[in-house]
Design an enzyme around this catalytic site. Structure first.
Site, mmCIF file in Angstrom:
data_model
loop_
_atom_site.group_PDB
_atom_site.id
_atom_site.type_symbol
_atom_site.label_atom_id
_atom_site.label_comp_id
_atom_site.label_asym_id
_atom_site.label_seq_id
_atom_site.Cartn_x
_atom_site.Cartn_y
_atom_site.Cartn_z
ATOM 1 N N ASP A 112 67.343 -25.290 -133.082
ATOM 2 C CA ASP A 112 68.277 -26.332 -133.524
ATOM 3 C C ASP A 112 69.016 -25.969 -134.803
ATOM 4 O O ASP A 112 68.569 -25.144 -135.603
ATOM 5 C CB ASP A 112 67.519 -27.631 -133.786
ATOM 6 C CG ASP A 112 67.190 -28.390 -132.518
ATOM 7 O OD1 ASP A 112 67.241 -27.782 -131.432
ATOM 8 O OD2 ASP A 112 66.858 -29.586 -132.614
ATOM 9 N N HIS A 266 63.774 -24.167 -135.380
ATOM 10 C CA HIS A 266 65.070 -24.184 -136.059
ATOM 11 C C HIS A 266 65.441 -22.769 -136.481
ATOM 12 O O HIS A 266 64.591 -22.024 -136.983
ATOM 13 C CB HIS A 266 65.021 -25.099 -137.290
ATOM 14 C CG HIS A 266 64.765 -26.534 -136.971
ATOM 15 N ND1 HIS A 266 63.495 -27.023 -136.716
ATOM 16 C CD2 HIS A 266 65.609 -27.590 -136.835
ATOM 17 C CE1 HIS A 266 63.565 -28.324 -136.451
ATOM 18 N NE2 HIS A 266 64.830 -28.694 -136.517
#
Length: 314
Positions: A112, A266
């Site tokens: 992400d 992430h």
């Protein structure tokens, strides 16, 4: 008379001889030459000005010039071998009806908040070395600012996911018109960098899904994905940075993953996560089939026209 005159003459001659010789300096009874008379009163002599002592920094001994050695290339990851596992399959549903599992025994890696021009290329390199596909949930303005990264993600066969334009945690609380414009602007930025790429998935910032948000994304042809495994690689206040975070991410994923898990990670601004995947990729691939979430069939559903809003997106 003549004798007296002779004596006087002798005396006179002796006197003349004495006057003809120069006086000896310092001789008793002889006057020294007179010193010249000064024309003005001499000034009082001033004290000599001391010469300041310079505080010189010692010159260090010269060393031979050395050329910095180039850093050795990063060692490739070896993703070989198989290890049997017998864990039960992932279960559950995310908020608002979002999904937490792949629907098969395969495990999906998701990254992400990118693209990140520093960390995204590193994780792409690792995935390529291991022959693994993943899903990248992209923030719109970062896709706009890093089009080459978006193009590379698509070109290397990874799945694209809409992660909203600017990662507003309260996106679901905005009106429907705003939400649609936000998601569409993000899709447009991705498509500008990777024309024709399929954007089959949407992930709400922070996973803050509501039924309304899931429904809007679905009407735009995107399935809403949550996660089954969250190593919380963003929580530096609790897990620290560097080695402590790397070890935490590895331990959390290895502990919680199940067949069918969607794993949240992430890439944007998370070098510790990238470092952790050097260990996780071989470990996961030895035990699971790793996939990018499959593209959904068919074109995006036509969205109903939305009323114009006076508040443009930033």
């Amino acid at each position: 008379m003549h004798r007296r005159m002779a004596v006087s003459a002798v005396v006179a001659l002796i006197a003349l001889a004495a006057c003809a010789q120069p006086p000896k300096p310092g001789a008793q009874g002889t006057a020294s030459p007179a010193a010249p008379v000064p024309t003005s009163t001499p000034a009082t002599p001033s004290l000599p000005t001391p010469t300041p002592t310079l505080q010189l920094t010692p010159t260090p001994p010269a060393h031979p010039t050395t050329t910095a050695k180039p850093r050795p290339p990063v060692r490739p990851i070896s993703c070989t071998g198989k290890v049997a596992q017998s864990r039960p399959a992932a279960t559950g549903t995310g908020p608002g009806g979002s999904v937490v599992k792949t629907g098969t025994a395969a495990v999906a890696l998701t990254f992400d908040d990118g693209p990140d021009p520093i960390n995204t290329p590193k994780i792409l390199d690792q995935l390529k070395q291991c022959g693994v596909k993943a899903t990248f949930c992209l923030v719109g303005f970062r896709a706009r600012d890093n089009p080459a990264m978006v193009a590379r993600i698509a070109a290397e066969g990874h799945t694209l996911c809409n992660h909203s334009w600017q990662h507003l945690f309260d996106l679901a609380k905005r009106d429907e018109s705003y939400i649609r414009r936000d998601l569409q602007k993000t899709n447009d930025a991705i498509h500008k960098a990777a024309p024709g790429a399929r954007i089959s998935y949407f992930r709400a910032p922070g996973g803050n899904f509501t039924g309304k948000l899931v429904s809007i994304a679905q009407s735009m042809g995107m399935k809403s994905i949550y996660w089954h495994v969250d190593p919380r690689d963003w929580e530096n206040s609790k897990y620290g940075r560097g080695t402590s975070m790397v070890n935490h991410v590895i331990a959390a994923v290895e502990r919680d993953v199940r067949p069918g898990s969607i794993i949240l990670s992430h890439d944007n601004g998370k070098p510790d996560t990238i470092a952790a995947y050097r260990t996780l990729l071989p470990w996961l691939k030895a035990r699971y089939t790793l996939i990018g979430l499959p593209e959904l069939p068919g074109p995006p559903a036509a969205a109903p026209p939305a009323a114009p809003s006076p508040a443009p997106l930033p």
